[in-house]
Design an enzyme around this catalytic site. Structure first.
Site, short mmCIF file in Angstrom:
data_model
loop_
_atom_site.label_atom_id
_atom_site.label_comp_id
_atom_site.label_asym_id
_atom_site.label_seq_id
_atom_site.Cartn_x
_atom_site.Cartn_y
_atom_site.Cartn_z
N LYS B 63 7.99 -5.24 4.63
CA LYS B 63 7.88 -6.69 4.76
C LYS B 63 9.23 -7.39 4.85
O LYS B 63 9.30 -8.54 5.28
CB LYS B 63 7.09 -7.26 3.59
CG LYS B 63 5.66 -6.81 3.57
CD LYS B 63 4.91 -7.29 4.79
CE LYS B 63 3.43 -7.00 4.65
NZ LYS B 63 2.67 -7.58 5.75
N SER B 280 -1.23 2.40 0.66
CA SER B 280 -1.37 2.17 2.10
C SER B 280 -0.70 3.30 2.89
O SER B 280 -1.14 3.65 3.98
CB SER B 280 -0.80 0.81 2.51
OG SER B 280 0.57 0.73 2.22
#
Lengths: 92, 333
Positions: B63, B280
């Site tokens: 991110k 994830s």
């Protein structure tokens, strides 16, 4: 004996969109069975094939995680507030 | 006598001098590809699998890339200027990235997140000094999105909202950095790009770049198999607010992964490859192996969005050894 159960968004497809439902049960195990009777299909989302609460699902009784109480055997009384909360938030 | 693989690491082979940088922001991107070998046993020897280790970004996740690009673009366009506060909804990693970037560039940061994000994330964001407003955990990340919109509407002039779900700069960051890095790092040999979808920025941006370089590269998304899941950071698109930057028609395929399979893969990665990742990454690896098993040759690249240190207090690790030791780890691949 009736308790209130707050539902997370992903389970509301079973409850016709309701974010809170009433259900019965002497303990959490019985409560899950009652939810399954009212909303068929919901149990396998909450519990795995051995009947245990799935690891990524947290169940709270009056704010306390049942893993730190008596798990599925945690007893319930009239008016208790139950919340079913995914263990993660999802979707960053 | 030790085998050659071991010897390679026991005997020092020169050293790589770390680069000097002026700011932590200069460390964002240029992450390495890790070749996955041990858990890829049984697949064709002509198939190679790589994972891009995004946990090595300074904020600890993929991110950082999108957050930096969105903030830079905000400054460039004049929407983010002195006196403004950065606000966004996030389930964690974008929040950490924005909190870090805001500190360096001098903007206060406010984040809206559900109370059920991992304790580690909350503490990291707290340590960066960002303000956090918590949303109802029962409403998930969509609840955080809605609460953030409400806060913004009450005082629109105060804030700059990067809006990672709708800001094209999110995907653009990956078009400009992640995609080219992967293409270069595989000498253009990549045949499959596999990544999870949260905002979809990674797969949209990097996927677009890779397809432009070679239209034959398959771009495959990974998503939770059900609305109720334990894959922090990933979105089940059919039941979520669909991000504005998500264009499903640009994907070649979408692979659903169960939370159990993803968790099991996280354990395998820590035990067999020595890399501790978040759930994830487990989902991405599981889907990648599924694809790899069907191929005779190919170069597959997936993304490990972060490392596992942010999830140590979550249910992911509760009782995992028991599950390992009784040999009841199940893999549906």
């Amino acid at each position: 004996m009736s308790v209130r159960v707050r539902m997370p968004t992903p389970l509301r497809k079973f409850t016709n969109g309701a974010d809170e439902v009433n259900a019965q049960g002497q303990n959490v195990r019985a409560l899950v069975e009652d939810l399954e009777r009212k909303f068929p299909g919901i149990k396998e989302r909450i519990c795995d094939e051995t009947g245990k609460i799935r690891r990524f699902v947290n169940v709270y009784v009056n704010g306390d995680d049942i893993r730190f109480l008596q798990n599925l055997e945690t007893s319930l009384k009239e008016g208790d507030n139950i919340s079913i909360v995914p263990a993660i938030a999802g979707g960053s | 006598m030790s085998n050659p693989t071991t010897a390679r690491w026991v005997v020092a082979e020169g050293s790589r001098e770390p680069k000097n940088v002026e700011s932590v922001l200069d460390l964002i991107g240029e992450t390495p590809l890790l070749e996955i070998r041990r858990i890829a046993q049984g697949i064709s020897p002509a198939v190679r699998i790589f994972a891009k280790l995004e946990g090595l970004n300074p904020g600890g996740s993929v991110k950082d890339r999108a957050a930096l690009k969105m903030v830079q673009e905000g400054i460039k366009s004049g929407k983010l200027r002195e006196g403004k506060t950065i606000i966004d909804s996030t389930s964690g990693n974008t929040g950490i990235a924005l909190a870090m970037i805001g500190r360096i560039l001098g903007y206060p940061v406010e984040l809206v997140m559900p109370t059920n994000v991992s304790a580690e994330r909350k503490r990291i964001i707290h340590a960066y000094g960002a303000k956090v407003t918590f949303s109802d955990p029962l409403e998930g990340s969509d609840g955080a999105i809605r609460l953030c919109r409400k806060i913004l509407e009450e005082d629109p002039d105060k804030y700059f909202k990067p809006d990672q779900y709708s800001n094209p700069m999110n995907a653009q960051a990956h078009y400009e950095t992640t995609g080219p890095e992967i293409y270069r790092q595989t000498d253009g040999e990549i045949t499959h790009f596999i990544a999870g979808i949260g905002t979809s920025g990674t797969i949209m941006g990097a996927g677009r770049y890779l397809k432009e370089r070679n239209p034959k590269i398959r771009v495959i998304a990974v998503e939770p198999d059900d609305a109720l899941h334990g894959l922090e950071g990933l979105k089940h698109m059919a039941t979520s607010i669909v991000p504005g930057i998500y264009h499903e028609e640009e994907l070649d395929a979408k692979i659903p992964v169960s939370t159990e399979d993803a968790y099991a893969m996280v354990y395998r990665l820590s035990q067999d490859e020595g890399v501790l990742v978040g759930q994830s990454s487990g989902a991405a690896m599981h889907a990648t192996l599924q694809i790899a098993r069907k191929l005779r040759s190919g170069t597959l690249v997936t993304v490990f969005p972060d490392f596992g240190d942010k999830y140590l207090t979550t249910n992911l690790w509760t009782g995992w050894r028991d599950r390992m030791s009784v040999g009841n780890l199940k893999f549906s691949i």
